[in-house]
Design an enzyme around this catalytic site. Structure first.
Site, PDB file in Angstrom:
ATOM      1  CG  HIS A  87      39.078  50.345  34.397  1.00 13.82           C
ATOM      2  ND1 HIS A  87      39.047  50.437  35.775  1.00 13.82           N
ATOM      3  CD2 HIS A  87      39.478  51.558  33.962  1.00 13.82           C
ATOM      4  CE1 HIS A  87      39.412  51.648  36.145  1.00 13.82           C
ATOM      5  NE2 HIS A  87      39.677  52.354  35.066  1.00 13.82           N
ATOM      6  CG  ASP A 223      38.911  47.997  38.138  1.00 14.08           C
ATOM      7  OD1 ASP A 223      39.677  47.488  37.301  1.00 14.08           O
ATOM      8  OD2 ASP A 223      38.160  48.948  37.880  1.00 14.08           O
ATOM      9  CB  SER A 658      42.302  54.044  36.056  1.00 15.95           C
ATOM     10  OG  SER A 658      41.025  54.593  36.130  1.00 15.95           O
TER      11      SER A 658
HETATM   12  N1  ARG Z   1      34.770  54.505  35.990  1.00 14.18           N
HETATM   13  C1  ARG Z   1      36.052  53.889  35.962  1.00 14.18           C
HETATM   14  C2  ARG Z   1      37.095  54.864  35.510  1.00 14.18           C
HETATM   15  O1  ARG Z   1      36.861  55.677  34.651  1.00 14.18           O
HETATM   16  C3  ARG Z   1      36.140  52.733  35.031  1.00 14.18           C
HETATM   17  C4  ARG Z   1      35.418  51.565  35.453  1.00 14.18           C
HETATM   18  C5  ARG Z   1      35.381  50.518  34.384  1.00 14.18           C
HETATM   19  N2  ARG Z   1      34.231  49.708  34.597  1.00 14.18           N
HETATM   20  C6  ARG Z   1      33.148  49.700  33.787  1.00 14.18           C
HETATM   21  N3  ARG Z   1      32.089  49.062  34.200  1.00 14.18           N
HETATM   22  N4  ARG Z   1      33.116  50.278  32.602  1.00 14.18           N
HETATM   23  O2  ARG Z   1      38.226  54.816  35.920  1.00 14.18           O
END
Ligand code: ARG
Length: 760
Positions: A87, A223, A658
């Site tokens: 992401h 991811d 992330s």
């Molecule tokens: N919640 C994750 C974060 O903020 C991002 C995941 C991205 N995936 C998604 N389905 N939008 O780091």
């Protein structure tokens, strides 16, 4: 008796020999030796503080980078190979995708370095050093210094210290404030502007579970994505791509462990957490809960539904809007979870109780009363005032700037202001033309992924909500036009704007940029809409909020100082502010709610259980299904025979982390942090050690995706793989041979494991 001033109390709090606790805390690497080392070693760290952060010798910090200012990445080879989240790379991956060659959907691994893909504008920052400059920034400032003088002096010094550290443009450097302006640190980075895409799994792997699984455990997402940082032939940063740039040789890259993890294992996460607000007072929490979050959720909900309608109709539009959609959906769900959590965990009440105790402590002493007596009241008064204008600012951000036409119009502002001149600054047509020239690349990017028809629907819906929900007397003038000339119909106004603005077409915007004039902007209904919103905000909203925010800033600073002075036994870690931090903890299961206990890892079995090829969020590509059904895990299988996909730790992280490396006690990479869990969505506001978990991709699943699923063994071979096998005391490291690049086995002796303190 020594009179305890606020500063004295603070110093005392800082100097007392106290041990930090593992659970909460995003620690500054510079302070790890003093604050955390002992505790970390007790929990299983085998490295010294110097191996984590050292300015003169290679240390872990040299392997960790901030990616694009919004994510974290880590070096895993001596040729600048970088791992981060899918992401985090999403926008870059999407930008290289077309419906004919859809690498977002199919995945991509560069066969050779020549096949890696350039990403103009993407950069990484590598920390050179950091320094506590609190003394320099606050020199001569006393509690009596008038607030405005204080702010101006501090700003000036921050700028000067930052500029001096840039050493004539060699570095990127800035000073950030900590603990609400009680401390200041300088950060010096090298910025590399040639960062190429090396690989990504298919979206069905990298975003498996989609928005349904997002922010939740148990998770089965691969991811990850990979980039390579390039430098000039002297290994120095370059501002952008150049054909003769070479792979950057990092001072340090992380070895990758195949050994797997057990519950209770030590884990640390290095990265760049974006923002937490753990010192937000109850009144601030309440404003978030009652005003800001509901507005954001409502506006994003509207925008996402309209986008999705069109994306479902048109595959080209689906691809074009996929990155924007993912971005907006991510925090849409975050705000929902945060509000649910605040209600469930009674976060506001907890904060109120804390504040009541603080008020008592202040009232119990004359000096404290003198210093902090009005603080809580000041905070509550400021929020009472801010609440009156808060919706206006939320709607400017989420409604007006939720439309793409307004966002593009805003980019024209520098051109307009240069033509017009501002107060003392005379009109400067040459500067206006230069500003227009500078917009050519961003405009290109804007229109690559733009549908005016879709944007028009969003405009009609969001601006209508703006008109309805914000107090009438705070609305920009443009809404009067809508009332008078369009009978209050935002749909009709949208029809007019989108039929007549040049901002909806690339050809027209290009033509404007080639020959910009003030008159063309003044006549454009899209720009006029934006400009009306902008000037209204500048003239009628901002001045009201600024006074309140200034008093809040002062009150917050004193509030944090008072809290730290009161709780001298607690080592506070500063709120996240996009600077480099280290968090440590252990691999740890949790109890989600009554009768629900979560295991600390997931396996490939779960991917097949979730598989639903009729639902785009849960598609399992055929090749993956075959490999998993055949249990073809190779050397990436766990000792239990399964393929572990993700695991959780109690590390304290947030957005911006992330892509962060999860590192074991020996300094080896065991995972990639990529999310937080639903039960602890209030984590950025208040930390709950029993509930908060950091969700990580197991590095063995990542490697499996590259080598087995992606057929890109050459990329794995570039890494330094550590396979401790059944005997954890003897490491076998396979690293690329220095001479011919082939993999070679090297026996490395590691220290015998000492008895470890039980942590669970
Ligand atoms: N919640 C994750 C974060 O903020 C991002 C995941 C991205 N995936 C998604 N389905 N939008 O780091």
């Amino acid at each position: 008796m020594l009179k305890r001033t606020w500063l004295c109390g603070l110093l005392l709090a800082l100097l007392l020999p106290v041990a930090a606790r593992a659970d909460e805390g995003m620690w500054l690497p510079l302070l790890v030796k003093r604050l955390n080392q002992a505790d970390m070693q007790k929990k299983g760290l085998k490295l010294t503080a110097e191996e984590i952060y050292d300015v003169n010798n290679a240390s872990l910090k040299d392997a960790v980078v901030q990616l694009g200012g919004f994510c974290t990445g880590e070096f895993v080879s001596k040729q600048g190979l970088l791992l981060t989240n899918h992401h985090c790379g999403y926008d870059a991956i999407q930008s290289h995708s077309t419906t004919q060659n859809n690498i977002l959907q199919n995945g991509f691994f560069a066969a050779t370095k020549q096949d890696e893909l350039q990403n103009p504008g993407l950069f990484v920052d590598i920390l050179v050093r950091m320094e506590d400059v609190t003394g320099k920034v606050l020199e001569g400032i006393t509690p009596q210094t008038p607030e405005l003088t204080r702010a101006a002096t501090i700003q000036q010094r921050q700028r000067e210290l930052g500029n001096a550290a840039k050493e004539n443009g060699q570095y990127v450097a800035y000073v950030r404030d900590f603990f609400g302006g009680n401390e200041y640190y300088l950060f010096v980075y090298q910025r590399f502007g040639d960062v190429r895409l090396v690989g990504a799994p298919p979206e069905a792997v990298g975003k498996f579970g989609g928005d349904t699984d997002n922010w939740m455990w148990p998770r089965h997402t691969g991811d990850f994505s990979m980039f390579r940082v390039y430098a000039d032939k002297n290994n120095k940063p370059t501002a952008s791509y150049a054909a003769d740039n070479q792979p950057y040789v990092p001072k340090k890259h992380l070895p990758v462990s195949l050994q797997g993890i057990n519950e209770g294992d030590f884990a640390m996460v290095f990265g760049f957490p974006g923002r937490t607000q753990r010192f937000l007072p109850a009144a601030g929490l309440q404003m978030t809960l009652e005003q800001s979050n509901p507005a954001r959720i409502k506006l994003r909900d509207t925008r996402l539904k309209l986008w999705k309608e069109d994306m479902d109709r048109d595959p080209a539009l689906r691809l074009a809007y996929s990155s924007k959609y993912a971005n907006i959906a991510n925090y849409w769900k975050y705000y929902i979870g945060q509000n649910e959590g605040m209600k469930r965990l009674k976060t506001v009440d907890q904060k109120k109780a804390e504040e009541a105790a603080l008020a008592q402590w202040i009232a119990a002493d004359a000096t404290r009363t003198e210093q902090y007596g009005t603080v809580l009241n000041d905070i509550n008064q400021a929020y009472a005032g801010l609440r009156e204008y808060n919706l206006s600012s939320q709607y400017v951000n989420e409604a007006a700037f939720g439309t793409e036409i307004v966002t593009l119009a805003a980019r024209m502002l520098p051109i307009y202001m240069a033509f017009k001149g501002t107060g003392p600054v005379a009109p400067d047509p040459a500067a206006a033309r230069k500003a227009a020239e500078d917009l050519k690349a961003p405009v290109e990017e804007h229109f690559k992924d733009y549908s005016a028809a879709t944007d028009k629907k969003v405009f009609a819906a969001l601006m209508n909500l703006y008109m309805q929900d914000v107090p009438k007397e705070q609305l920009p003038e443009v809404f009067q036009t809508v009332q008078k000339q369009y009978g209050g119909s935002m749909q009709k106004y949208a029809d007019y704007v989108f039929a007549n603005s040049f901002l909806t077409s690339k050809a027209k915007v290009d033509a404007f940029l080639a020959a910009p004039t003030q008159a063309k902007l003044e006549a454009d209904p899209g720009f006029k809409t934006y400009y009306s919103i902008y000037t209204n905000y500048l003239q009628n909203i901002l001045p009201k909020m600024q006074g309140l925010q200034a008093s809040l800033m002062r009150a917050n600073r004193l509030y944090v100082a008072a809290l730290r002075e009161k709780n001298t036994q607690k080592v506070y870690s500063p709120d996240a502010n996009s600077t480099i931090r280290l968090s440590y903890g252990t691999v740890r299961a949790y109890k989600g709610r009554d009768a629900v206990n979560y295991q600390y890892y997931t396996t490939a079995q779960g991917i097949l259980e979730k598989q639903d090829n009729s639902n785009p969020e849960f598609v399992v590509p055929q090749k993956e299904e075959q490999l998993l059904t055949g249990k073809d895990y190779g050397r990436f299988a766990d000792k239990d025979g399964t393929l572990h996909v993700a695991f959780i730790t109690d590390n304290d992280i947030t957005g911006g982390n992330s892509g962060s490396p999860v590192i074991n006690g020996r300094g080896e990479l065991i995972g990639l942090a990529f999310d937080g869990n639903w039960e602890a969505m209030t984590g950025d506001l208040a930390y709950d050690p029993e509930l908060k978990r950091c969700i990580n991709a197991d590095i063995r699943y990542v490697l499996w995706c590259i080598e087995k699923l992606g057929g890109a063994k050459h990329i794995v071979d570039e890494m330094t793989i550590v396979d401790n096998g059944p005997n954890p005391n003897a490491s076998t490291v396979s690293a690329p041979n220095e001479v011919d690049g082939k993999t070679q086995k090297i026996k490395v002796k590691t220290k015998k494991k000492g008895k470890e303190a039980a942590t669970i």
